[in-house]
Design a protein around this motif. Structure first.
Motif, PDB file in Angstrom:
ATOM      1  N   LEU A   1       9.665 -13.526   6.719  1.00  0.00           N
ATOM      2  CA  LEU A   1       9.379 -13.000   8.045  1.00  0.00           C
ATOM      3  C   LEU A   1       7.962 -13.427   8.413  1.00  0.00           C
ATOM      4  CD1 LEU A   1      10.899  -9.415   7.811  1.00  0.00           C
ATOM      5  CD2 LEU A   1      11.843 -11.383   8.994  1.00  0.00           C
ATOM      6  N   GLU A   2       7.843 -14.514   9.131  1.00  0.00           N
ATOM      7  CA  GLU A   2       6.542 -15.124   9.338  1.00  0.00           C
ATOM      8  C   GLU A   2       5.581 -14.224  10.106  1.00  0.00           C
ATOM      9  OE1 GLU A   2       7.289 -18.876  11.119  1.00  0.00           O
ATOM     10  OE2 GLU A   2       8.223 -19.711   9.336  1.00  0.00           O
ATOM     11  N   GLY A   3       6.087 -13.302  10.924  1.00  0.00           N
ATOM     12  CA  GLY A   3       5.222 -12.436  11.688  1.00  0.00           C
ATOM     13  C   GLY A   3       4.579 -11.344  10.860  1.00  0.00           C
ATOM     14  N   GLN A   4       4.917 -11.244   9.570  1.00  0.00           N
ATOM     15  CA  GLN A   4       4.417 -10.159   8.752  1.00  0.00           C
ATOM     16  C   GLN A   4       3.272 -10.592   7.838  1.00  0.00           C
ATOM     17  OE1 GLN A   4       8.203  -8.806   6.991  1.00  0.00           O
ATOM     18  NE2 GLN A   4       7.894  -6.934   8.135  1.00  0.00           N
ATOM     19  N   ILE A   5       2.585 -11.696   8.148  1.00  0.00           N
ATOM     20  CA  ILE A   5       1.481 -12.155   7.323  1.00  0.00           C
ATOM     21  C   ILE A   5       0.377 -11.109   7.317  1.00  0.00           C
ATOM     22  CG2 ILE A   5      -0.321 -13.895   7.086  1.00  0.00           C
ATOM     23  CD1 ILE A   5       1.624 -15.907   8.303  1.00  0.00           C
ATOM     24  N   SER A   6      -0.111 -10.759   6.135  1.00  0.00           N
ATOM     25  CA  SER A   6      -1.231  -9.834   6.021  1.00  0.00           C
ATOM     26  C   SER A   6      -1.931 -10.105   4.700  1.00  0.00           C
ATOM     27  CB  SER A   6      -0.750  -8.379   6.081  1.00  0.00           C
ATOM     28  OG  SER A   6       0.080  -8.081   4.978  1.00  0.00           O
ATOM     29  N   PHE A   7      -3.096  -9.502   4.545  1.00  0.00           N
ATOM     30  CA  PHE A   7      -3.858  -9.611   3.304  1.00  0.00           C
ATOM     31  C   PHE A   7      -4.048  -8.203   2.775  1.00  0.00           C
ATOM     32  CE2 PHE A   7      -4.878 -13.150   6.047  1.00  0.00           C
ATOM     33  CZ  PHE A   7      -4.641 -14.238   5.205  1.00  0.00           C
ATOM     34  N   ALA A   8      -3.634  -7.978   1.546  1.00  0.00           N
ATOM     35  CA  ALA A   8      -3.617  -6.618   1.032  1.00  0.00           C
ATOM     36  C   ALA A   8      -4.018  -6.576  -0.430  1.00  0.00           C
ATOM     37  CB  ALA A   8      -2.223  -6.006   1.210  1.00  0.00           C
ATOM     38  N   LYS A   9      -4.469  -5.418  -0.845  1.00  0.00           N
ATOM     39  CA  LYS A   9      -4.802  -5.164  -2.248  1.00  0.00           C
ATOM     40  C   LYS A   9      -4.428  -3.724  -2.561  1.00  0.00           C
ATOM     41  CE  LYS A   9      -6.861  -5.386  -6.315  1.00  0.00           C
ATOM     42  NZ  LYS A   9      -6.325  -6.190  -7.422  1.00  0.00           N
ATOM     43  N   SER A  10      -3.641  -3.553  -3.606  1.00  0.00           N
ATOM     44  CA  SER A  10      -3.242  -2.231  -4.069  1.00  0.00           C
ATOM     45  C   SER A  10      -3.726  -2.054  -5.496  1.00  0.00           C
ATOM     46  CB  SER A  10      -1.718  -2.081  -4.007  1.00  0.00           C
ATOM     47  OG  SER A  10      -1.323  -0.830  -4.527  1.00  0.00           O
ATOM     48  N   GLN A  11      -4.330  -0.920  -5.786  1.00  0.00           N
ATOM     49  CA  GLN A  11      -4.875  -0.699  -7.125  1.00  0.00           C
ATOM     50  C   GLN A  11      -4.531   0.693  -7.632  1.00  0.00           C
ATOM     51  OE1 GLN A  11      -9.036  -1.630  -7.564  1.00  0.00           O
ATOM     52  NE2 GLN A  11      -9.187  -0.613  -9.544  1.00  0.00           N
ATOM     53  N   ILE A  12      -3.866   0.736  -8.790  1.00  0.00           N
ATOM     54  CA  ILE A  12      -3.664   2.001  -9.495  1.00  0.00           C
ATOM     55  C   ILE A  12      -4.897   2.231 -10.352  1.00  0.00           C
ATOM     56  CG2 ILE A  12      -2.249   3.241 -11.171  1.00  0.00           C
ATOM     57  CD1 ILE A  12       0.130   1.551 -10.290  1.00  0.00           C
ATOM     58  N   LEU A  13      -5.568   3.335 -10.145  1.00  0.00           N
ATOM     59  CA  LEU A  13      -6.830   3.606 -10.819  1.00  0.00           C
ATOM     60  C   LEU A  13      -6.611   3.964 -12.285  1.00  0.00           C
ATOM     61  CD1 LEU A  13      -8.427   5.721  -7.955  1.00  0.00           C
ATOM     62  CD2 LEU A  13      -8.731   3.287  -8.423  1.00  0.00           C
ATOM     63  N   LEU A  14      -7.607   3.694 -13.103  1.00  0.00           N
ATOM     64  CA  LEU A  14      -7.492   3.925 -14.542  1.00  0.00           C
ATOM     65  C   LEU A  14      -7.507   5.411 -14.885  1.00  0.00           C
ATOM     66  CD1 LEU A  14      -9.910   1.142 -15.825  1.00  0.00           C
ATOM     67  CD2 LEU A  14      -7.435   1.020 -15.527  1.00  0.00           C
ATOM     68  N   ARG A  15      -7.966   6.228 -13.957  1.00  0.00           N
ATOM     69  CA  ARG A  15      -8.009   7.672 -14.163  1.00  0.00           C
ATOM     70  C   ARG A  15      -7.938   8.350 -12.799  1.00  0.00           C
ATOM     71  NH1 ARG A  15     -13.136   9.181 -12.510  1.00  0.00           N
ATOM     72  NH2 ARG A  15     -14.772   7.569 -12.663  1.00  0.00           N
ATOM     73  N   ASP A  16      -7.804   9.676 -12.808  1.00  0.00           N
ATOM     74  CA  ASP A  16      -7.840  10.419 -11.556  1.00  0.00           C
ATOM     75  C   ASP A  16      -9.258  10.432 -10.991  1.00  0.00           C
ATOM     76  OD1 ASP A  16      -5.178  10.982 -11.703  1.00  0.00           O
ATOM     77  OD2 ASP A  16      -5.418  13.021 -12.456  1.00  0.00           O
ATOM     78  N   TYR A  17      -9.370  10.207  -9.681  1.00  0.00           N
ATOM     79  CA  TYR A  17     -10.663  10.260  -8.995  1.00  0.00           C
ATOM     80  C   TYR A  17     -10.656  11.487  -8.079  1.00  0.00           C
ATOM     81  CZ  TYR A  17     -12.335   5.594 -10.372  1.00  0.00           C
ATOM     82  OH  TYR A  17     -12.794   4.509 -11.078  1.00  0.00           O
ATOM     83  N   ASP A  18     -11.547  12.460  -8.366  1.00  0.00           N
ATOM     84  CA  ASP A  18     -11.589  13.670  -7.557  1.00  0.00           C
ATOM     85  C   ASP A  18     -12.914  13.853  -6.822  1.00  0.00           C
ATOM     86  OD1 ASP A  18     -13.171  14.240  -9.715  1.00  0.00           O
ATOM     87  OD2 ASP A  18     -11.959  15.900 -10.469  1.00  0.00           O
ATOM     88  N   ARG A  19     -13.813  12.886  -6.969  1.00  0.00           N
ATOM     89  CA  ARG A  19     -15.088  12.942  -6.269  1.00  0.00           C
ATOM     90  C   ARG A  19     -15.061  11.975  -5.089  1.00  0.00           C
ATOM     91  NH1 ARG A  19     -19.627  13.025 -11.145  1.00  0.00           N
ATOM     92  NH2 ARG A  19     -18.877  14.938 -12.185  1.00  0.00           N
TER      93      ARG A  19
END
Length: 420
Positions: free
Chosen positions: A254-272
């Protein structure tokens, strides 16, 4: 639609998926049979909460361990092997498999879609190898004999149907072939829509809002209304629902859906809150760099936060569109901060997603009378990219990457997001 089918090019496309590729490669390195052993590949064997990246079929079937499970969920059983990911080995094996495919088709007829999935255009090889099913069986047999690896092969008249045939039927049957005559019987019942190649969760939700929940409903929705609601994407969705795909081997579905993305699962919970902002800035840097590498800029920034299992909510995904396209890190970060301030309420975060879409060529961006520093800031981004490309990804890092919350320094030592 039969008349359109008759006018389409007659092609034979293979979509080949390596079954449990990471786990199978690791099993072979240990001298184990990938089909009978219990083995899990994890991101880091020293972290109890490490994600399972791959598991052998027997481990999935007998212990219920799937990709995305955590290390602490794997039973303490002496039969189970737990190993670190070896990305360099996987990538090298992928290259060797591409060379293996080159025995059967020319290199220009091979498109490596991912580390463990490839497309082959097999037209013109019939005199050498026989019909499509005969060649598919030969590839499966020779691959297992040479690499000890198994695969599934979907066959179709275009990339779209070959891929859908693989995902829907061939991954269970081993080899399957779809033709245009199979579209109504095999493709139209497909649901949820996210199983359709090229339809993500956000697009699926938009289709739900107009009452479309199966591919058959999409195929029978008025084309003019789809185009009015979705633009060129609506046109492509309609014809894809009929199994029609005119893209060349290797082009986006779907050529109209070009985007640049980054998804990251963190190594631990971040609560700050401050630590979460540090990682958001790092990810904005990566998204901006990817856009600059393609000489692109975007107008829509999307921020997603996935919460820890301890939270009652799963998280949020929100976007904001700006007047002028950008690929400047701090522009993207400022928009993310606006979204963060509006939608974040102190929850514990475990995953962060950022994307830049609504993309155009960077040469099309205009000078703003209200931001005379933009050309210099853009130029600085490209210079930083050049330095990192030449001397290494960790040559230039923002100060937040040296804090306890930062992840970029650690990720710079990884290959494909995992240990080499």
């Amino acid at each position: 639609m039969d008349e359109i089918y008759e006018s389409l090019p007659k092609q034979t496309i293979f979509c080949i998926d390596m079954k449990s590729f990471y786990a199978s490669c690791s099993a072979r390195l240990l001298g184990l049979d990938p089909l009978t052993c219990y083995l899990a590949v994890v991101a880091d064997t020293n972290r109890n909460g490490s994600v399972v990246l791959a598991a052998t079929p027997k481990l999935k079937a007998d212990f219920g361990i799937q990709t995305g499970s955590r290390l602490f969920e794997i039973p303490n059983d002496p039969r189970i092997h737990i190993v670190n990911a070896q990305m360099k080995t996987y990538l090298q094996t992928s290259v060797e498999i591409t060379n293996f495919f080159n025995r059967y088709v020319p290199m220009e007829c091979i498109h490596t879609y991912s580390v463990d999935e490839s497309f082959l255009h097999t037209d013109g090889t019939e005199r050498l190898w026989g019909d499509a099913e005969t060649l598919a069986k030969r590839i499966k047999r020779d691959m297992f004999k040479e690499f000890g690896l198994t695969c599934a092969i979907g066959i179709g008249p275009n990339m779209l149907l070959a891929k859908l045939c693989l995902d829907v039927e061939a991954k269970k049957a081993g080899i399957a072939q779809w033709k245009f005559d199979d579209v109504k019987k095999k493709l139209w019942p497909l649901s949820p829509l996210s199983k359709m190649w090229g339809i993500g969760s956000r697009l699926e939700q938009r289709l739900h809002r107009i009452g479309v929940r199966t591919v058959g409903q999409l195929a029978n929705y008025p084309l003019d209304q789809l185009e009015k609601k979705f633009g060129v994407i609506g046109n492509q969705l309609y014809y894809h629902a009929w199994g029609i795909d005119l893209s060349d081997l290797g082009t986006p579905m779907l050529e109209g859906q070009i985007s640049f993305a980054k998804s990251q699962i963190l190594l631990r919970d971040y609560d700050r809150e401050g630590e979460i902002k540090h990682v958001i800035l790092e990810i904005c840097e990566e998204v901006a760099r990817r856009a600059r590498n393609e000489k692109k800029a975007g107008r829509t920034v999307r921020l997603g936060l996935g919460y820890s299992k301890s939270e009652r909510r799963s998280g949020f995904y929100r976007s904001q569109t700006i007047a002028e396209p950008t690929n400047i890190t701090m522009d993207i970060y400022e928009i993310c901060m606006q979204l963060f301030k509006t939608h974040y309420n102190g929850e514990t975060v475990r995953k962060i997603d950022i994307s830049l879409s609504n993309v155009c060529d960077d040469t099309h961006t205009q000078l703003s009378l209200f931001d005379m520093s933009k050309p210099e800031r853009k130029k600085l981004g490209y210079v930083m990219d050049q330095i990192r490309e030449r001397y290494g990804a960790d040559t230039l890092l923002r100060a937040v990457s040296y804090t306890k919350a930062g992840t970029a320094k650690h990720r710079s030592t990884l290959v494909g997001g995992h240990k080499a």
